[in-house]
Scaffold this active site. Structure first.
Site, mmCIF file in Angstrom:
data_model
loop_
_atom_site.group_PDB
_atom_site.id
_atom_site.type_symbol
_atom_site.label_atom_id
_atom_site.label_comp_id
_atom_site.label_asym_id
_atom_site.label_seq_id
_atom_site.Cartn_x
_atom_site.Cartn_y
_atom_site.Cartn_z
ATOM 1 N N SER A 195 16.746 -15.419 51.126
ATOM 2 C CA SER A 195 15.335 -15.141 51.314
ATOM 3 C C SER A 195 14.669 -16.388 51.863
ATOM 4 C CB SER A 195 14.669 -14.740 49.990
ATOM 5 O OG SER A 195 14.614 -15.850 49.119
ATOM 6 N N LYS A 196 13.393 -16.245 52.260
ATOM 7 C CA LYS A 196 12.659 -17.410 52.739
ATOM 8 C C LYS A 196 12.613 -18.504 51.678
ATOM 9 C CE LYS A 196 9.582 -14.945 55.942
ATOM 10 N NZ LYS A 196 8.180 -14.648 56.277
ATOM 11 N N ARG A 197 12.640 -18.091 50.424
ATOM 12 C CA ARG A 197 12.511 -19.060 49.340
ATOM 13 C C ARG A 197 13.867 -19.510 48.792
ATOM 14 N NH1 ARG A 197 8.567 -15.245 48.805
ATOM 15 N NH2 ARG A 197 6.407 -15.974 48.763
ATOM 16 N N PHE A 244 9.138 -18.362 58.912
ATOM 17 C CA PHE A 244 10.016 -18.078 60.039
ATOM 18 C C PHE A 244 10.609 -16.669 59.961
ATOM 19 C CE2 PHE A 244 12.381 -20.625 56.830
ATOM 20 C CZ PHE A 244 13.278 -19.657 56.399
#
Length: 467
Positions: free
Chosen positions: A249-251, A20
């Site tokens: 972050s994305k993670r 995303f």
């Protein structure tokens, strides 16, 4: 080296569709957009989809939806890197011919052995230049059956220096970087090469991005120089930190921009809040999109990391909710209710929104309030026990009877309540709170007559008699 900004101003955002659009990229997109709009320039959307294994169409769709929701309109794009492979390959051939790039036939096993030996000697892991052509150097024989990568022939001396829009002067010695791969064996370019060709072809004048890219910039500047291409100005934004002080972050903890839309935030509130995460205009907390564009000239960008504050975002959104047009909010609340299987008429919702919006930070919170008008309510057991007592029962029954014979409007409702209060020797809270608990399912609401007016008379009477 000179980095005077070329004209016209052209900025870009280049997300990777491997997930995303997260908040850091959204802020970068916002700053790039605002900078271009401030100077009457152009804003380009580029999709960096060369990570074929991880890129998805769903991610592309979500990125485009997030950009649309935020109102970050772009003048060109979306431009997809995978549709430009021939261009990258042609530039690589030109660089090989010019001596600024070369083919490397090292196998993955050889590279692993090379780096293991360097580690054993306590050296920095790097490519050792086996296939790098130099005057008088004898290169190894080309092995059969090995597809080469192409490496950039990075300068071996001197410093890469640039004046960062955010961080100021930065200098990195060329000894710190080696000959990076610019084209893989499958003909797909690597990030640091593709981004240079793209920015060159698209005449990008200013590159705003996260400061995790600072270490990529020397390679990119050297490639720009090798191509004889004009350098853009670089501005590296500090990271956004989460509640735990670690980078979002994305993670790690980040959620998508569109998740905030689903959670009932308004795009203008998100734009306002994001813009303040790394930039300021005096003490101004709330401002319009037009004011942001007017003020955003590239100055006042913070060098320190920003802290993501959900409570502050909620406050900002609550201010925009209060100012928002009731009809617009009604449509948004109708969408929220529809997710719950409730079909609500927007015209009717508009009056409800006007009464409750000062109490709500999101359209989800508004939907939570207004759901009581469209379905059954279950009063809180403790509140019911505390307020709906045997002592007040006769007054509630009398009020239900009184309501049955009046016109259903705020003035008549108020008059009926006052009559029952007087007849039963009660104070307003002694009757109003039990009415709220039975009809609304909660003890605290706006003015009880205004709240009841928005219900149908029949539902109010039915709930009052459900003792």
């Amino acid at each position: 080296m000179s980095q005077q900004a070329p004209t016209p101003i052209r900025t870009r955002i280049a997300p990777s569709p491997t997930g995303f659009l997260h908040l850091g990229t959204a802020r970068t997109a916002l700053y790039s957009w605002a900078y271009a709009r401030h100077y009457g320039g152009q804003f380009v959307l580029r999709v960096e989809d060369t990570d074929v294994a991880r890129s998805t169409q769903d991610s592309v769709d979500q990125i485009l939806a997030a950009m649309k929701w935020l109102g970050l309109d772009y003048d060109e794009g979306p431009i997809y890197q995978m549709q430009r492979l021939e261009r990258y390959q042609a530039v690589v051939e030109q660089m090989i011919a010019a001596g600024t790039a070369y083919r490397c036939y090292c196998t993955p096993e050889e590279l692993d052995a090379m780096k293991a030996a360097q580690e054993a000697r306590g050296e920095k892991r790097r490519y050792d230049g086996t296939w790098r052509p130099e005057p008088g150097k004898q290169l190894p024989a080309v092995p059969e059956g090995v597809k080469p990568v192409v490496r950039f022939k990075n300068p071996v001396s001197g410093d890469v220096v640039w004046d960062d829009v955010v961080k100021g002067p930065i200098s990195i010695n060329n000894r710190e970087i080696d000959d990076l791969i610019i084209l893989r064996t499958d003909g797909v370019p690597t990030y640091n090469f593709a981004v240079v060709v793209d920015d060159w072809d698209m005449r990008i004048s200013h590159v705003f991005r996260g400061d995790e890219h600072v270490n990529n910039t020397p390679w990119q500047i050297n490639i720009f120089n090798a191509l004889g291409a004009p350098l853009p100005r670089f501005g590296h934004m500090p990271v956004i930190l989460g509640d735990d002080g670690q980078k979002l972050s994305k993670r790690r903890g980040a959620v998508s921009v569109t998740a905030y839309e689903e959670a009932g935030y308004l795009p203008e509130a998100m734009l306002n809040y994001l813009s303040r995460l790394g930039w300021s205009h005096g003490d101004d907390e709330l401002f319009t999109r037009e004011q942001l564009v007017s003020w955003f000239d590239g100055s006042h960008l913070n060098k320190s990391p920003a802290q993501w504050d959900p409570a502050k975002l909620e406050w900002v959104n609550s201010q925009y909710i209060k100012q928002a047009d009731d009809g617009r909010l009604a449509l948004l609340v109708a969408e929220q209710l529809a997710k719950r299987g409730v079909q609500a008429d927007a015209a009717r919702l508009s009056a409800m929104v006007a009464l409750y919006k000062d109490r709500c930070a999101t359209t989800v919170a508004l939907a939570d309030w207004l759901a009581m008008y469209f379905g059954p309510v279950v009063p809180n057991a403790e509140e019911r026990a505390a307020h709906v007592t045997e002592a007040v029962g006769p007054a509630l029954a009398a009020l239900a009877d009184k309501f049955a014979g009046i016109e259903w409007n705020k003035a008549a409702i108020q008059a009926a309540i006052k009559e029952v209060i007087t007849a039963h020797g009660l104070k307003m809270p002694q009757l109003a709170i039990p009415v709220r608990v039975l009809v609304c399912g909660r003890a605290q609401t706006p003015s009880v007559d205004a709240v009841l007016e928005l219900f149908s008379k029949e539902i109010v009477i039915e709930r009052l008699r459900s003792l």
